[in-house]
Design a protein around this motif. Structure first.
Motif, PDB file in Angstrom:
ATOM      1  N   VAL A   1       0.849  -1.188   0.000  1.00 62.06           N
ATOM      2  CA  VAL A   1       0.000   0.000   0.000  1.00 62.06           C
ATOM      3  C   VAL A   1       0.890   1.244   0.000  1.00 62.06           C
ATOM      4  O   VAL A   1       1.714   1.420   0.893  1.00 62.06           O
ATOM      5  CB  VAL A   1      -0.934   0.018   1.228  1.00 62.06           C
ATOM      6  N   PHE A   2       0.691   2.085  -1.008  1.00 65.17           N
ATOM      7  CA  PHE A   2       1.468   3.307  -1.165  1.00 65.17           C
ATOM      8  C   PHE A   2       0.642   4.538  -0.808  1.00 65.17           C
ATOM      9  O   PHE A   2      -0.448   4.731  -1.353  1.00 65.17           O
ATOM     10  CB  PHE A   2       1.903   3.491  -2.625  1.00 65.17           C
ATOM     11  N   ASP A   3       1.175   5.370   0.058  1.00 67.76           N
ATOM     12  CA  ASP A   3       0.770   6.770   0.076  1.00 67.76           C
ATOM     13  C   ASP A   3       1.297   7.397  -1.222  1.00 67.76           C
ATOM     14  O   ASP A   3       2.192   6.834  -1.863  1.00 67.76           O
ATOM     15  CB  ASP A   3       1.382   7.452   1.300  1.00 67.76           C
ATOM     16  N   ILE A   4       0.776   8.557  -1.595  1.00 65.98           N
ATOM     17  CA  ILE A   4       1.231   9.201  -2.829  1.00 65.98           C
ATOM     18  C   ILE A   4       2.054  10.461  -2.546  1.00 65.98           C
ATOM     19  O   ILE A   4       3.178  10.595  -3.010  1.00 65.98           O
ATOM     20  CB  ILE A   4       0.044   9.507  -3.756  1.00 65.98           C
ATOM     21  N   GLY A   5       1.504  11.397  -1.788  1.00 70.87           N
ATOM     22  CA  GLY A   5       2.221  12.636  -1.532  1.00 70.87           C
ATOM     23  C   GLY A   5       3.497  12.421  -0.755  1.00 70.87           C
ATOM     24  O   GLY A   5       3.486  11.841   0.339  1.00 70.87           O
ATOM     25  N   ASN A   6       4.608  12.862  -1.306  1.00 72.55           N
ATOM     26  CA  ASN A   6       5.955  12.720  -0.744  1.00 72.55           C
ATOM     27  C   ASN A   6       6.452  11.281  -0.725  1.00 72.55           C
ATOM     28  O   ASN A   6       7.466  10.979  -0.082  1.00 72.55           O
ATOM     29  CB  ASN A   6       6.059  13.341   0.654  1.00 72.55           C
ATOM     30  N   VAL A   7       5.747  10.398  -1.418  1.00 68.35           N
ATOM     31  CA  VAL A   7       6.218   9.027  -1.631  1.00 68.35           C
ATOM     32  C   VAL A   7       6.399   8.790  -3.135  1.00 68.35           C
ATOM     33  O   VAL A   7       7.473   8.395  -3.586  1.00 68.35           O
ATOM     34  CB  VAL A   7       5.247   7.999  -1.019  1.00 68.35           C
ATOM     35  N   LEU A   8       5.354   9.033  -3.889  1.00 70.69           N
ATOM     36  CA  LEU A   8       5.422   8.888  -5.346  1.00 70.69           C
ATOM     37  C   LEU A   8       5.499  10.239  -6.067  1.00 70.69           C
ATOM     38  O   LEU A   8       6.049  10.330  -7.156  1.00 70.69           O
ATOM     39  CB  LEU A   8       4.209   8.108  -5.847  1.00 70.69           C
ATOM     40  N   ILE A   9       4.925  11.261  -5.442  1.00 71.15           N
ATOM     41  CA  ILE A   9       4.948  12.622  -5.987  1.00 71.15           C
ATOM     42  C   ILE A   9       5.327  13.560  -4.847  1.00 71.15           C
ATOM     43  O   ILE A   9       4.744  13.474  -3.758  1.00 71.15           O
ATOM     44  CB  ILE A   9       3.569  13.033  -6.541  1.00 71.15           C
ATOM     45  N   GLU A  10       6.271  14.440  -5.074  1.00 71.98           N
ATOM     46  CA  GLU A  10       6.616  15.405  -4.039  1.00 71.98           C
ATOM     47  C   GLU A  10       5.455  16.375  -3.833  1.00 71.98           C
ATOM     48  O   GLU A  10       4.824  16.819  -4.787  1.00 71.98           O
ATOM     49  CB  GLU A  10       7.887  16.167  -4.418  1.00 71.98           C
ATOM     50  N   TRP A  11       5.189  16.663  -2.561  1.00 74.46           N
ATOM     51  CA  TRP A  11       4.110  17.592  -2.202  1.00 74.46           C
ATOM     52  C   TRP A  11       4.659  18.554  -1.168  1.00 74.46           C
ATOM     53  O   TRP A  11       4.742  18.246   0.009  1.00 74.46           O
ATOM     54  CB  TRP A  11       2.901  16.826  -1.669  1.00 74.46           C
ATOM     55  N   GLN A  12       5.095  19.726  -1.649  1.00 76.33           N
ATOM     56  CA  GLN A  12       5.724  20.728  -0.798  1.00 76.33           C
ATOM     57  C   GLN A  12       5.153  22.104  -1.136  1.00 76.33           C
ATOM     58  O   GLN A  12       5.807  22.917  -1.799  1.00 76.33           O
ATOM     59  CB  GLN A  12       7.246  20.715  -1.007  1.00 76.33           C
ATOM     60  N   PRO A  13       3.922  22.403  -0.697  1.00 77.53           N
ATOM     61  CA  PRO A  13       3.339  23.706  -1.023  1.00 77.53           C
ATOM     62  C   PRO A  13       4.202  24.884  -0.568  1.00 77.53           C
ATOM     63  O   PRO A  13       4.274  25.902  -1.263  1.00 77.53           O
ATOM     64  CB  PRO A  13       1.995  23.678  -0.288  1.00 77.53           C
ATOM     65  N   GLU A  14       4.828  24.746   0.594  1.00 77.73           N
ATOM     66  CA  GLU A  14       5.674  25.838   1.077  1.00 77.73           C
ATOM     67  C   GLU A  14       6.804  26.123   0.092  1.00 77.73           C
ATOM     68  O   GLU A  14       7.126  27.290  -0.184  1.00 77.73           O
ATOM     69  CB  GLU A  14       6.229  25.506   2.465  1.00 77.73           C
ATOM     70  N   ARG A  15       7.398  25.099  -0.428  1.00 78.87           N
ATOM     71  CA  ARG A  15       8.480  25.275  -1.397  1.00 78.87           C
ATOM     72  C   ARG A  15       7.972  25.987  -2.647  1.00 78.87           C
ATOM     73  O   ARG A  15       8.646  26.877  -3.190  1.00 78.87           O
ATOM     74  CB  ARG A  15       9.072  23.909  -1.757  1.00 78.87           C
TER      75      ARG A  15
END
Length: 206
Positions: free
Chosen positions: A7-21
């Motif tokens: 079981v995969f999470d997606i954000g920051n596992v398969l796709i980077e998710w860094q709104p602050e950046r």
């Protein structure tokens, strides 16, 4: 025991998710810090992830915060620029598992519209054996209801599942249900865990 599905999470596992950046790059770090202090943008995003309409939530929040109106609208208008780039090795690990015939599920906090938008850029999001997306379920991790939905939908539970996520609270909720877990801090550690679990060889995990 050897897991029967991964079981995969997606954000920051398969796709980077860094709104602050993203906002640092657009409006500068100082203004980004001020905006995030003034507006709970992550709570706004949680509403989308629970299934509320993407555009409506962002526009409502922007209208309620006129001092940051234009910047908040970027959360909608440039969402794909925030949800990027993919994590190439994680994507390869997903494909390697499926080549071995191991079912791979998503378990992700994602809105209905944002997931459909992400699929336009990331074709691998259409390749999970089963999708468990919070916007469709109406609950977000770490709510036990979303984990129960995966168990009910897949017919698997406890140590038959191996789950990776970048957030310790999401991992803890899965571990409480007896799932095998891995706190994702980078694809190298995840690859090593899949090898140690007997799911991939070292060459397959490259």
């Amino acid at each position: 025991m050897t897991p029967q599905a991964v079981v995969f999470d997606i954000g920051n596992v398969l796709i980077e998710w860094q709104p602050e950046r993203f906002f640092d790059s657009v409006i500068g770090e100082a203004r980004r810090r001020a905006m995030f202090a003034a507006v709970d943008l992550h709570a706004m995003n949680d509403r989308v992830d629970r299934g509320e309409p993407f555009r409506d939530v962002i526009q409502e929040t922007a209208a309620a915060t006129p001092g940051w109106h234009a910047e908040i609208l970027l959360w909608h208008d440039r969402w794909l620029d925030m949800a990027s780039p993919e994590v190439p090795r994680s994507v390869r690990l997903m494909a390697a598992l499926q080549r071995r015939g191991i079912p791979v599920f998503s378990l992700t906090n994602f809105g209905r519209e944002t997931y459909a938008l992400a699929e336009t850029r990331y074709p691998f999001l259409k390749q999970f054996d089963r999708d468990f997306i919070s916007g469709h379920i109406g609950a977000i991790k770490p709510d036990p209801a979303i984990y129960a939905t995966l168990e009910d939908g897949s017919g698997l539970s406890g140590p038959s599942l191996l789950f990776t996520d970048d957030r310790p609270d999401n991992i803890a909720a899965a571990a409480q249900r007896g799932w095998q877990t891995h706190h994702f801090t980078g694809p190298e550690g995840w690859a090593a865990r899949l090898v140690s679990a007997g799911l991939l060889t070292e060459s397959e995990a490259e």
